[in-house]
Design an enzyme around this catalytic site. Structure first.
Site, short mmCIF file in Angstrom:
data_model
loop_
_atom_site.label_atom_id
_atom_site.label_comp_id
_atom_site.label_asym_id
_atom_site.label_seq_id
_atom_site.Cartn_x
_atom_site.Cartn_y
_atom_site.Cartn_z
N SER A 52 41.37 14.80 32.28
CA SER A 52 42.64 14.83 31.55
C SER A 52 42.54 15.54 30.20
O SER A 52 43.56 15.83 29.60
CB SER A 52 43.13 13.39 31.33
OG SER A 52 42.21 12.70 30.53
N TYR A 53 41.34 15.80 29.69
CA TYR A 53 41.23 16.46 28.39
C TYR A 53 41.69 17.91 28.52
O TYR A 53 41.04 18.73 29.17
CB TYR A 53 39.80 16.41 27.84
CG TYR A 53 39.27 15.02 27.54
CD1 TYR A 53 40.10 13.89 27.55
CD2 TYR A 53 37.94 14.81 27.23
CE1 TYR A 53 39.61 12.63 27.29
CE2 TYR A 53 37.43 13.54 26.95
CZ TYR A 53 38.29 12.45 26.99
OH TYR A 53 37.79 11.19 26.72
#
Ligand code: NAP
Length: 274
Positions: A52-53
């Site tokens: 998700s980064y």
């Protein structure tokens, strides 16, 4: 560097590197890659990232940084909780492997406790392990009740928020994990986005040692047995400064001063999530 030993004897150095917010700006890419490589050279070989980064951007930076160095690093990445299902994990893992440019993830975490039944996530993790796509699996942002629900098994580590202003886990989760030999990964060890860099007490202690507040915060976290600290530094000079924190020994007086300004919990606190 001191290390934390995983269940099968794998030793992971206590000071690693985070990557949240890396891969967000194209013009910082070279400096971020250089920062991670500086850390690897210094032995900060546990590198933490997540799908998700920056929608995979941070994993891509890690992939670039570890090229030609894969055998020296311990890669940790995370699947988002809503994708931690039997149907979605295989594709999530495959995508992370592609971005990381590797064929195995050392430690694959479920990023937070979501709605998916834990048994389902565990079955999916175990399948990836059997297929050789991950070496270990674990959890992130799980409190004691979540860990107890998970039950004894192959969870290799739990990653949670821990720094001098966020000490809630000292009441229960940290001793619970230490008693069971379960490694804890401490995230945001310098307070996230530099919040602790100007903390009065930390600065006061830092001055006594000719150090910085960031180094005091890191040394403070690293005093805990079984703990791996993963500061994020997007600049090589910050990585070198963080590495130097390993040599900083806080005195009982330093620790007392921190306890007065930032007291330990005196009861159960809800687990704080980023
Ligand atoms: P952090 O590591 O506590 O702080 C990062 C900030 O501190 C950055 O702005 C960085 O600046 C600065 N910094 C680092 N070293 C420094 C130094 N020596 N001197 C001055 N400033 C310094 O915060 P974090 O990124 O939130 O946490 C660390 C890692 O934990 C993340 O990157 C991520 O991998 C992980 N994490 C996990 C979760 C989870 O839910 N599991 C949540 C949050 C974070 P520069 O970048 O400019 O060097």
């Amino acid at each position: 560097m001191k290390s934390v030993t995983f269940a099968d004897g794998t030793a992971v150095p206590v000071l690693g590197q985070g990557t949240w917010q890396m891969g967000r700006r194209w013009f910082r890419r070279r400096r971020e890659v250089a920062a991670l490589r500086t850390g690897i050279e210094l032995g900060m070989t546990c590198i933490d990232t997540a799908e998700s980064y920056d929608e995979g951007g941070a994993e891509r930076i890690v992939g670039e940084a570890i090229a030609g160095r894969r055998d020296r690093v311990f890669i940790v990445t995370k699947v988002s909780a809503d994708r931690a299902t039997r149907a979605l994990i295989p594709e999530a893992c495959a995508a992370s492997l592609r971005r990381l440019r590797t064929d195995v993830i050392d430690l694959y975490l479920v990023h937070w406790r979501g709605e998916v039944p834990l048994e389902e996530t565990v079955v999916a993790f175990e399948k990836l392990r059997a297929e050789g796509k991950i070496r270990f699996w674990g959890t992130s942002n799980f409190d004691v009740a979540d860990m107890e629900e998970l039950g004894p098994g192959h969870c290799a580590a739990n990653q949670v928020l821990y720094h001098p202003e966020a000490r809630g886990i000292e009441h229960d989760l940290l001793p619970w994990s230490q008693e069971r030999g379960l490694p804890t990964m401490a995230y945001s060890p310098i307070g996230q986005a530099g919040r602790l860099l100007r903390h009065k007490t930390l600065l006061h202690i830092a001055r006594r040692h000719g150090a910085t507040a960031a180094q005091v915060a890191l040394a403070w976290g690293l005093r805990q047995p079984g703990l791996i600290s993963i500061p994020k530094a997007g600049r090589p000079r910050h990585v070198r400064a963080n590495h130097a924190a390993l040599a900083l020994e806080l005195t009982p007086e330093d620790l007392r001063e921190i306890d007065v300004a930032l007291p330990p919990p005196n009861g159960k606190q809800k687990l704080v999530i980023w």
